[in-house]
Enzyme design. Structure first.
Site, mmCIF file in Angstrom:
data_model
loop_
_atom_site.group_PDB
_atom_site.id
_atom_site.type_symbol
_atom_site.label_atom_id
_atom_site.label_comp_id
_atom_site.label_asym_id
_atom_site.label_seq_id
_atom_site.Cartn_x
_atom_site.Cartn_y
_atom_site.Cartn_z
ATOM 1 N N GLU A 50 -65.774 86.601 -8.958
ATOM 2 C CA GLU A 50 -65.277 85.422 -8.244
ATOM 3 C C GLU A 50 -65.344 84.167 -9.106
ATOM 4 O O GLU A 50 -64.447 83.333 -9.072
ATOM 5 C CB GLU A 50 -66.045 85.220 -6.934
ATOM 6 N N TYR A 131 -65.278 77.879 -1.518
ATOM 7 C CA TYR A 131 -64.534 79.131 -1.585
ATOM 8 C C TYR A 131 -65.434 80.293 -1.988
ATOM 9 O O TYR A 131 -65.476 81.335 -1.324
ATOM 10 C CB TYR A 131 -63.353 79.037 -2.570
ATOM 11 N N ASP A 149 -58.499 80.171 -0.480
ATOM 12 C CA ASP A 149 -58.115 79.865 -1.852
ATOM 13 C C ASP A 149 -56.639 79.465 -1.836
ATOM 14 O O ASP A 149 -56.049 79.276 -0.770
ATOM 15 C CB ASP A 149 -58.330 81.084 -2.757
#
Length: 359
Positions: A50, A131, A149
């Site tokens: 991520e 996020y 996102d």
DNA sequence: GACCCGTGGGA
DNA sequence: TTCCCAAGGGT
């Protein structure tokens, strides 16, 4: 409807059910994902992927992810790693503050015995924002989280034909995203939204006829999918000029370490004339060197373009650079130095010019 | 909210 | 070639 208990707010999972069904058939196979039917991948791999994926495409991330997990298989390994090696391994991926925060985060997690399993706990760690904390909580820990996102922003703004421009539209987008996010499989739901955005609901030329949500999509009904999301006009990027210095001696080049903050922070680099400090460089070469021009590198950054004039000094004599601290780096191991792309381009140019310091 | 912070691929 | 923009975070 039976599935209504699986959703939070949205009537009967009208979005989540067809989207998850589509995802079960069409999910992209990505190195950081579990295969279908396997348990969730471990939080370290989810977190690492991520962070790498922040503002970065899956294709660019894949080789970096493979190298990192091969070299540092656990968060403890990464926490114990030499900082310079991690920075060098990140070279070329961009947004280097991510690498600095990655190290800090790994050390915090390792010293506290593991990753927090809640959004709030994750959110406190360096490099983990709104996020990323939601994504890790949902994907690695199976918690319901609203993951937003750029893909989700695009899909949601089309589904609901949100006319407001970004970034002001984010409040409305969050409300809508929350309503369609199911309680079960919210990690799969998030990844499904992102896969849909990456492969079907693309910024330009969306493939609406293949979309599992087209019957629920207001923008499609209006035949205006490509009009969303509405974006504020962007400003023009200024152009800057600067110098970089290629000082070679006995098969080695003089490299410096850039300051931890600011442009290319913490990375190895060629010495420069100060172009990164918010304006053009001074345009002057260091004292005490026999400098000659060696070509121009053009490079685009997010908020300015750079025309970098490379200056060469082949006799390895420049007292004013020596004084500032740096290291002689062997040219035959230059690929291990971890130069950001701008300086990797400059180095390639210098080497093509045949200035290897051995002549 | 505005601005800073990289890079590469697609159209 | 040029423009767009991507699994954002920090300040």
């Amino acid at each position: 409807m039976q599935a209504s208990t699986d959703t939070a707010g949205e009537a009967g999972g009208a979005i989540a059910i067809p989207l998850l069904a589509w995802y079960d058939r069409h999910a992209r196979r990505l190195p950081w994902r579990a295969s279908p039917g396997e348990p969730a991948p471990d939080p370290y791999r989810v977190w690492l992927s991520e962070v790498m994926l922040q503002q970065t495409t899956t294709a660019a991330v894949a080789p970096y992810f493979a190298r990192f997990v091969d070299r540092w298989p656990t968060v403890g390994d990464l926490a114990a790693a030499d900082e310079a090696e991690v920075m060098a391994a990140w070279a070329g991926l961009g947004y280097y503050s991510r690498a600095r925060n990655l190290i800090a985060c790994a050390r915090a997690v390792a010293s506290s015995g593991g990753f927090p399993d809640t959004e709030e706990g994750l959110r406190r760690l360096p490099g983990i924002g709104e996020y990323t904390s939601a994504a890790i909580a949902a994907i690695a820990f199976g918690q319901r989280a609203v993951v937003i996102d750029a893909n989700v922003e695009r899909v949601v703004s089309r589904l609901f034909a949100i006319d407001e421009a970004l970034p002001a539209a984010r409040k409305a987008i969050r409300v809508a995203a929350d309503e369609i996010t199911p309680a079960d499989r919210s990690g799969d739901f998030a990844q499904a939204m992102m896969d849909l955005g990456a492969t079907i609901c693309t910024p330009r030329g969306p493939r609406c006829l293949l979309c599992p949500l087209r019957q629920k999509c207001l923008a499609f009904a209006l035949d205006r999918a490509e009009d969303f999301p509405v974006r504020a006009p962007k400003r023009t990027v200024p152009q800057r000029r600067g110098l970089a210095f290629w000082l070679v001696r006995e098969g080695a080049v003089w490299l410096v370490r850039r300051p931890a903050k600011g442009m290319l922070g913490g990375m190895r680099a060629l010495p420069d004339d100060g172009w990164s400090a918010g304006a053009d460089g001074s345009g002057t070469a260091p004292q005490g060197g026999n400098w000659k021009p060696g070509g121009i590198v053009r490079h685009g950054f997010t908020h300015f373009g750079l025309e970098l004039q490379l200056m060469l000094c082949e006799d390895g004599v420049c007292a004013s650079l020596d004084d500032e601290g740096g290291e002689w780096w062997p040219l035959d191991r230059l690929d291990e130095a971890g130069l950001p792309t701008l300086f990797a381009k400059a180095a390639r140019l210098a080497l093509e010019a045949g200035t290897d310091g051995r002549e």
